[in-house]
Design a protein around this motif. Structure first.
Motif, short mmCIF file in Angstrom:
data_model
loop_
_atom_site.label_atom_id
_atom_site.label_comp_id
_atom_site.label_asym_id
_atom_site.label_seq_id
_atom_site.Cartn_x
_atom_site.Cartn_y
_atom_site.Cartn_z
N ASP A 73 0.84 -1.18 0.00
CA ASP A 73 0.00 0.00 0.00
C ASP A 73 0.89 1.25 0.00
OD1 ASP A 73 -2.50 1.41 2.24
OD2 ASP A 73 -1.98 1.84 0.17
N HIS A 74 0.92 1.92 -1.12
CA HIS A 74 1.77 3.11 -1.26
C HIS A 74 0.98 4.40 -1.11
CE1 HIS A 74 5.11 0.63 -2.54
NE2 HIS A 74 4.30 0.02 -3.38
N ALA A 75 -0.22 4.31 -0.60
CA ALA A 75 -1.08 5.50 -0.51
C ALA A 75 -0.46 6.58 0.36
CB ALA A 75 -2.45 5.12 0.04
N ASP A 76 0.15 6.18 1.47
CA ASP A 76 0.77 7.20 2.34
C ASP A 76 1.91 7.90 1.64
OD1 ASP A 76 -0.97 6.56 4.36
OD2 ASP A 76 0.41 5.19 5.37
N ASP A 77 2.71 7.13 0.92
CA ASP A 77 3.84 7.70 0.21
C ASP A 77 3.37 8.67 -0.87
OD1 ASP A 77 6.28 6.73 -2.15
OD2 ASP A 77 6.64 7.93 -0.35
N VAL A 78 2.35 8.28 -1.63
CA VAL A 78 1.83 9.13 -2.69
C VAL A 78 1.23 10.41 -2.12
CG1 VAL A 78 0.09 9.29 -4.53
CG2 VAL A 78 1.46 7.21 -4.27
N ALA A 79 0.55 10.28 -0.98
CA ALA A 79 -0.08 11.45 -0.36
C ALA A 79 0.95 12.48 0.06
CB ALA A 79 -0.92 11.01 0.83
N ARG A 80 2.15 12.05 0.45
CA ARG A 80 3.19 12.98 0.91
C ARG A 80 3.84 13.76 -0.23
NH1 ARG A 80 4.03 8.91 4.97
NH2 ARG A 80 5.39 7.72 3.61
N ARG A 81 3.74 13.24 -1.40
CA ARG A 81 4.40 13.92 -2.54
C ARG A 81 3.55 15.08 -3.03
NH1 ARG A 81 8.42 10.51 -5.04
NH2 ARG A 81 8.46 8.55 -3.90
N VAL A 82 4.20 16.10 -3.41
CA VAL A 82 3.50 17.26 -3.96
C VAL A 82 3.91 17.43 -5.41
CG1 VAL A 82 3.24 18.50 -1.78
CG2 VAL A 82 5.29 18.83 -3.14
N ASP A 83 3.04 18.05 -6.19
CA ASP A 83 3.32 18.22 -7.61
C ASP A 83 4.60 19.00 -7.87
OD1 ASP A 83 1.06 16.81 -8.32
OD2 ASP A 83 -0.19 18.60 -8.53
N ALA A 84 4.82 20.01 -7.08
CA ALA A 84 6.03 20.82 -7.30
C ALA A 84 7.28 19.99 -7.12
CB ALA A 84 6.04 22.00 -6.35
N GLU A 85 7.30 19.13 -6.13
CA GLU A 85 8.47 18.30 -5.88
C GLU A 85 8.70 17.35 -7.05
OE1 GLU A 85 9.36 15.18 -2.46
OE2 GLU A 85 9.15 17.22 -1.70
N SER A 86 7.63 16.80 -7.59
CA SER A 86 7.74 15.88 -8.71
C SER A 86 8.32 16.59 -9.94
CB SER A 86 6.37 15.29 -9.03
OG SER A 86 6.43 14.48 -10.16
N ARG A 87 7.80 17.77 -10.23
CA ARG A 87 8.32 18.52 -11.38
C ARG A 87 9.78 18.90 -11.16
NH1 ARG A 87 3.14 20.84 -11.05
NH2 ARG A 87 3.97 22.57 -9.84
N THR A 88 10.11 19.28 -9.95
CA THR A 88 11.49 19.65 -9.65
C THR A 88 12.43 18.47 -9.88
OG1 THR A 88 10.76 21.29 -8.06
CG2 THR A 88 13.04 20.56 -7.88
N ARG A 89 12.00 17.29 -9.48
CA ARG A 89 12.83 16.10 -9.68
C ARG A 89 13.03 15.80 -11.17
NH1 ARG A 89 10.29 12.79 -4.80
NH2 ARG A 89 11.69 13.52 -3.19
N THR A 90 12.00 16.04 -11.97
CA THR A 90 12.13 15.83 -13.41
C THR A 90 13.20 16.75 -13.98
OG1 THR A 90 9.81 15.17 -13.56
CG2 THR A 90 10.88 15.87 -15.60
N VAL A 91 13.15 18.00 -13.56
CA VAL A 91 14.14 18.97 -14.03
C VAL A 91 15.53 18.55 -13.54
CG1 VAL A 91 14.92 21.36 -13.86
CG2 VAL A 91 12.51 20.85 -14.25
N ILE A 92 15.62 18.14 -12.29
CA ILE A 92 16.91 17.74 -11.73
C ILE A 92 17.47 16.55 -12.50
CG2 ILE A 92 18.01 16.68 -9.71
CD1 ILE A 92 16.24 18.53 -7.99
N ALA A 93 16.62 15.62 -12.88
CA ALA A 93 17.08 14.46 -13.65
C ALA A 93 17.71 14.90 -14.97
CB ALA A 93 15.92 13.49 -13.90
N LYS A 94 17.10 15.87 -15.60
CA LYS A 94 17.67 16.38 -16.85
C LYS A 94 19.00 17.09 -16.59
CE LYS A 94 13.74 16.29 -19.70
NZ LYS A 94 13.79 14.87 -19.84
N LEU A 95 19.03 17.87 -15.49
CA LEU A 95 20.25 18.60 -15.17
C LEU A 95 21.39 17.67 -14.77
CD1 LEU A 95 18.82 21.65 -13.19
CD2 LEU A 95 19.67 21.62 -15.54
N GLU A 96 21.06 16.55 -14.14
CA GLU A 96 22.10 15.62 -13.70
C GLU A 96 22.86 15.00 -14.86
OE1 GLU A 96 20.00 12.98 -11.04
OE2 GLU A 96 20.51 14.22 -9.30
N LYS A 97 22.30 15.07 -16.05
CA LYS A 97 22.99 14.54 -17.23
C LYS A 97 24.10 15.48 -17.70
CE LYS A 97 19.03 11.87 -18.66
NZ LYS A 97 17.96 11.67 -19.62
N LEU A 98 24.06 16.72 -17.20
CA LEU A 98 25.10 17.69 -17.56
C LEU A 98 26.37 17.40 -16.76
CD1 LEU A 98 23.06 21.03 -17.43
CD2 LEU A 98 23.87 19.88 -19.49
#
Length: 181
Positions: free
Chosen positions: A104-129
């Motif tokens: 049951d990952h409901a608690d984990d999903v509830a703790r995540r916020v959209d901004a954090e998810s988008r930031t991680r996506t950007v960070i993943a792209k930046l980490e390739k640099l």
């Protein structure tokens, strides 16, 4: 009162002046740490470390005009240390047998916020640099520092800042175009 004047008071032991500098620059340092780590709570913790280290070094640091370049220098080191510690932790965790937890990952999903998810996506792209290109791009995009100030923070020539910034911008722009297709 300027940062330089407040810093003179800090060096003389006036803690209220340090509080004013904290209020003036904490948000910028937080934003930088958040963009480097992608996690709100970690960024808050790292801001505390940055200002604690700044207080500890108050007698040996000289401020010209603004304290912000020094704070970014400290934040860069603090976030690098955090990333190294996180990598060591993940490596150690990988050596431990996984525990069988509920699926049951409901608690984990509830703790995540959209901004954090988008930031991680950007960070993943930046980490390739390459690290140097990434640091220059982050400083340029996320701070109010000039290229000369970025050069001082990173301890590199201004020409290197310009070439790394141009290369990083081309790479990121290309990656974003490919993703859109």
């Amino acid at each position: 009162m300027t940062d330089e004047e407040l810093w003179g008071q800090v060096r003389a032991g006036v803690s209220e002046a340090f509080g004013q500098l904290f209020e003036r620059h904490a948000q910028a340092v937080f934003a930088y740490c958040l963009r480097r780590t992608g996690t709100w709570a970690v960024a808050e913790d790292l801001v505390s470390v940055v200002f604690m280290e700044t207080w500890r070094k108050r007698t040996s640091v000289t401020v010209e005009e603004s304290l912000l370049p020094w704070l970014y220098t400290v934040a860069l080191g603090v976030t690098r240390n955090h990333q190294r510690a996180r990598t060591r932790y993940k490596t150690a965790l990988g050596k431990v047998a996984p525990q069988h937890a509920d699926d049951d990952h409901a608690d984990d999903v509830a703790r995540r916020v959209d901004a954090e998810s988008r930031t991680r996506t950007v960070i993943a792209k930046l980490e390739k640099l390459p690290a140097g290109d990434r640091e220059v791009l982050e400083m340029s995009a996320w701070s109010d520092l000039s290229q000369a100030q970025i050069a001082r923070v990173l301890g590199i020539p201004v020409g290197t800042v310009k070439s790394r910034l141009a290369r990083a911008q081309r790479t990121v722009r290309g990656a974003l175009v490919e993703e859109a297709l």
